[in-house]
Motif scaffolding. Sequence first.
Motif, PDB file in Angstrom:
ATOM      1  N   MET A   1      15.935  32.582 -48.804  1.00 31.49           N
ATOM      2  CA  MET A   1      16.348  32.504 -47.386  1.00 31.49           C
ATOM      3  C   MET A   1      16.459  33.755 -47.050  1.00 31.49           C
ATOM      4  SD  MET A   1      17.307  29.992 -44.938  1.00 31.49           S
ATOM      5  CE  MET A   1      17.005  28.817 -46.309  1.00 31.49           C
ATOM      6  N   LYS A   2      15.802  34.385 -45.927  1.00 30.50           N
ATOM      7  CA  LYS A   2      16.650  35.840 -45.611  1.00 30.50           C
ATOM      8  C   LYS A   2      17.272  35.206 -44.393  1.00 30.50           C
ATOM      9  CE  LYS A   2      12.650  38.109 -46.827  1.00 30.50           C
ATOM     10  NZ  LYS A   2      11.333  39.312 -46.623  1.00 30.50           N
ATOM     11  N   GLY A   3      16.947  34.502 -43.620  1.00 29.37           N
ATOM     12  CA  GLY A   3      17.589  33.853 -42.466  1.00 29.37           C
ATOM     13  C   GLY A   3      17.432  32.605 -41.554  1.00 29.37           C
ATOM     14  N   ILE A   4      18.068  32.071 -41.487  1.00 30.91           N
ATOM     15  CA  ILE A   4      18.352  30.673 -40.372  1.00 30.91           C
ATOM     16  C   ILE A   4      18.886  30.972 -39.188  1.00 30.91           C
ATOM     17  CG2 ILE A   4      17.840  28.695 -41.756  1.00 30.91           C
ATOM     18  CD1 ILE A   4      20.998  28.434 -41.715  1.00 30.91           C
ATOM     19  N   GLY A   5      18.516  29.716 -37.676  1.00 33.42           N
ATOM     20  CA  GLY A   5      19.524  30.041 -36.515  1.00 33.42           C
ATOM     21  C   GLY A   5      19.081  29.065 -35.988  1.00 33.42           C
ATOM     22  N   THR A   6      19.213  28.458 -35.296  1.00 38.96           N
ATOM     23  CA  THR A   6      19.241  26.812 -33.897  1.00 38.96           C
ATOM     24  C   THR A   6      20.165  27.480 -33.200  1.00 38.96           C
ATOM     25  OG1 THR A   6      19.591  24.516 -34.915  1.00 38.96           O
ATOM     26  CG2 THR A   6      21.786  25.849 -34.851  1.00 38.96           C
ATOM     27  N   ASP A   7      19.537  26.554 -31.592  1.00 37.32           N
ATOM     28  CA  ASP A   7      20.081  26.811 -30.465  1.00 37.32           C
ATOM     29  C   ASP A   7      19.556  25.801 -29.737  1.00 37.32           C
ATOM     30  OD1 ASP A   7      20.876  29.165 -28.882  1.00 37.32           O
ATOM     31  OD2 ASP A   7      19.427  28.323 -27.381  1.00 37.32           O
ATOM     32  N   ILE A   8      20.656  24.983 -29.207  1.00 36.33           N
ATOM     33  CA  ILE A   8      20.131  24.118 -28.302  1.00 36.33           C
ATOM     34  C   ILE A   8      20.597  24.435 -26.773  1.00 36.33           C
ATOM     35  CG2 ILE A   8      22.310  22.658 -28.173  1.00 36.33           C
ATOM     36  CD1 ILE A   8      21.424  20.215 -28.277  1.00 36.33           C
ATOM     37  N   ILE A   9      19.703  24.113 -25.726  1.00 29.75           N
ATOM     38  CA  ILE A   9      20.044  23.805 -24.279  1.00 29.75           C
ATOM     39  C   ILE A   9      19.876  22.645 -23.489  1.00 29.75           C
ATOM     40  CG2 ILE A   9      18.039  24.702 -24.088  1.00 29.75           C
ATOM     41  CD1 ILE A   9      19.051  26.840 -21.989  1.00 29.75           C
ATOM     42  N   GLU A  10      20.743  22.585 -22.036  1.00 27.09           N
ATOM     43  CA  GLU A  10      20.207  21.968 -21.338  1.00 27.09           C
ATOM     44  C   GLU A  10      18.748  22.243 -20.218  1.00 27.09           C
ATOM     45  OE1 GLU A  10      24.321  18.896 -20.281  1.00 27.09           O
ATOM     46  OE2 GLU A  10      24.545  21.715 -19.819  1.00 27.09           O
ATOM     47  N   ILE A  11      18.361  21.180 -20.617  1.00 33.45           N
ATOM     48  CA  ILE A  11      16.939  20.751 -19.353  1.00 33.45           C
ATOM     49  C   ILE A  11      17.660  21.200 -18.187  1.00 33.45           C
ATOM     50  CG2 ILE A  11      14.852  20.853 -18.344  1.00 33.45           C
ATOM     51  CD1 ILE A  11      14.624  19.352 -21.705  1.00 33.45           C
ATOM     52  N   LYS A  12      18.437  20.939 -17.761  1.00 31.21           N
ATOM     53  CA  LYS A  12      18.555  20.963 -16.148  1.00 31.21           C
ATOM     54  C   LYS A  12      18.600  22.565 -15.789  1.00 31.21           C
ATOM     55  CE  LYS A  12      23.452  19.709 -16.686  1.00 31.21           C
ATOM     56  NZ  LYS A  12      24.747  18.301 -15.737  1.00 31.21           N
ATOM     57  N   ARG A  13      19.753  23.309 -16.664  1.00 27.62           N
ATOM     58  CA  ARG A  13      20.174  24.392 -16.519  1.00 27.62           C
ATOM     59  C   ARG A  13      18.650  25.449 -16.109  1.00 27.62           C
ATOM     60  NH1 ARG A  13      23.401  28.052 -21.233  1.00 27.62           N
ATOM     61  NH2 ARG A  13      22.896  28.811 -19.447  1.00 27.62           N
ATOM     62  N   ILE A  14      17.803  24.641 -16.985  1.00 30.74           N
ATOM     63  CA  ILE A  14      16.199  25.508 -16.489  1.00 30.74           C
ATOM     64  C   ILE A  14      16.229  25.781 -14.983  1.00 30.74           C
ATOM     65  CG2 ILE A  14      13.878  25.706 -17.228  1.00 30.74           C
ATOM     66  CD1 ILE A  14      16.046  27.362 -19.153  1.00 30.74           C
ATOM     67  N   ARG A  44       7.749  19.340 -17.116  1.00 29.90           N
ATOM     68  CA  ARG A  44       6.524  20.239 -17.839  1.00 29.90           C
ATOM     69  C   ARG A  44       6.914  21.386 -18.533  1.00 29.90           C
ATOM     70  NH1 ARG A  44       6.253  21.009 -22.513  1.00 29.90           N
ATOM     71  NH2 ARG A  44       4.490  21.641 -24.200  1.00 29.90           N
ATOM     72  N   GLN A  45       6.975  22.105 -17.414  1.00 34.76           N
ATOM     73  CA  GLN A  45       6.740  23.873 -17.282  1.00 34.76           C
ATOM     74  C   GLN A  45       8.906  23.631 -17.630  1.00 34.76           C
ATOM     75  OE1 GLN A  45       6.130  25.001 -13.510  1.00 34.76           O
ATOM     76  NE2 GLN A  45       4.489  25.019 -13.874  1.00 34.76           N
ATOM     77  N   ASN A  46       9.945  23.500 -17.222  1.00 39.89           N
ATOM     78  CA  ASN A  46      10.898  23.240 -17.294  1.00 39.89           C
ATOM     79  C   ASN A  46      11.190  22.495 -19.054  1.00 39.89           C
ATOM     80  OD1 ASN A  46      12.186  23.368 -14.700  1.00 39.89           O
ATOM     81  ND2 ASN A  46      12.257  21.744 -14.341  1.00 39.89           N
ATOM     82  N   GLU A  47      10.758  21.932 -19.120  1.00 35.72           N
ATOM     83  CA  GLU A  47      10.308  21.753 -20.380  1.00 35.72           C
ATOM     84  C   GLU A  47       9.849  22.803 -21.660  1.00 35.72           C
ATOM     85  OE1 GLU A  47      10.100  16.413 -20.402  1.00 35.72           O
ATOM     86  OE2 GLU A  47       8.040  17.891 -21.413  1.00 35.72           O
ATOM     87  N   PHE A  48       9.469  23.588 -21.434  1.00 34.39           N
ATOM     88  CA  PHE A  48       8.468  24.381 -22.043  1.00 34.39           C
ATOM     89  C   PHE A  48       9.195  25.727 -21.754  1.00 34.39           C
ATOM     90  CE2 PHE A  48       6.423  28.384 -22.185  1.00 34.39           C
ATOM     91  CZ  PHE A  48       5.345  28.674 -23.287  1.00 34.39           C
ATOM     92  N   LEU A  49      10.233  25.851 -20.965  1.00 35.73           N
ATOM     93  CA  LEU A  49      10.228  27.155 -20.649  1.00 35.73           C
ATOM     94  C   LEU A  49      12.468  27.032 -21.854  1.00 35.73           C
ATOM     95  CD1 LEU A  49      10.802  28.028 -16.874  1.00 35.73           C
ATOM     96  CD2 LEU A  49       9.635  28.801 -19.066  1.00 35.73           C
ATOM     97  N   ALA A  50      12.995  25.526 -21.457  1.00 39.57           N
ATOM     98  CA  ALA A  50      14.435  25.745 -21.857  1.00 39.57           C
ATOM     99  C   ALA A  50      13.729  25.619 -24.066  1.00 39.57           C
ATOM    100  CB  ALA A  50      14.642  24.168 -22.180  1.00 39.57           C
ATOM    101  N   GLY A  51      12.432  25.216 -24.272  1.00 41.48           N
ATOM    102  CA  GLY A  51      12.191  25.136 -25.265  1.00 41.48           C
ATOM    103  C   GLY A  51      11.595  26.812 -25.900  1.00 41.48           C
ATOM    104  N   ARG A  52      10.968  27.177 -25.170  1.00 40.04           N
ATOM    105  CA  ARG A  52      11.117  28.807 -25.092  1.00 40.04           C
ATOM    106  C   ARG A  52      11.993  29.928 -25.679  1.00 40.04           C
ATOM    107  NH1 ARG A  52       6.879  26.707 -27.081  1.00 40.04           N
ATOM    108  NH2 ARG A  52       5.112  27.689 -27.078  1.00 40.04           N
ATOM    109  N   TRP A  53      13.130  29.421 -24.745  1.00 43.10           N
ATOM    110  CA  TRP A  53      14.569  30.442 -24.564  1.00 43.10           C
ATOM    111  C   TRP A  53      15.200  29.861 -26.070  1.00 43.10           C
ATOM    112  CZ3 TRP A  53      17.646  33.119 -22.367  1.00 43.10           C
ATOM    113  CH2 TRP A  53      18.674  33.546 -22.615  1.00 43.10           C
ATOM    114  N   ALA A  54      15.196  28.338 -26.236  1.00 45.45           N
ATOM    115  CA  ALA A  54      15.797  27.716 -27.339  1.00 45.45           C
ATOM    116  C   ALA A  54      15.776  28.652 -28.834  1.00 45.45           C
ATOM    117  CB  ALA A  54      15.717  26.168 -27.293  1.00 45.45           C
ATOM    118  N   ALA A  55      13.644  28.649 -28.775  1.00 48.33           N
ATOM    119  CA  ALA A  55      13.149  29.195 -29.721  1.00 48.33           C
ATOM    120  C   ALA A  55      13.343  30.387 -29.876  1.00 48.33           C
ATOM    121  CB  ALA A  55      11.576  28.916 -29.864  1.00 48.33           C
TER     122      ALA A  55
END
Length: 113
Positions: A1-14, A44-55
């Motif tokens: 394995m070369k690397g792992i990463g994780t992130d979490i964000i509150e959707i209300k921040r978006i 749905r837009q906020n969920e998408f943005l939060a998901g892409r930010w975390a990803a």
Amino acid sequence: MKGIGTDIIEIKRIKQLNHRERFIHKLLSEEEFRLYQSFQHEKRQNEFLAGRWAAKEALYKALGSYCDGKSYKDFSIMNDERGKPYLLSPTIESVHISISHCENYAVAFVIWA
């Protein structure tokens, strides 16, 4: 394995962003922006943005120094026909992405094998 990463964000921040348009154009690639625009509902837009930010945060953590000098827009994460996220560009072998969200949070996990 070369690397792992994780992130979490509150959707209300978006949802509460002051400079939303600027944030969107710093975060999303052209392909992602077209997908974002296709969503009819703000929730749905906020969920998408939060998901892409975390990803993308998780991607930066997993890829480490590979990301030096690259912006979030340089990475395009799309979904296949079954909804599974994948790294469209740049082409990097063996990058696996998982994005999930609930009412309050979006989380992402990336493995670079």
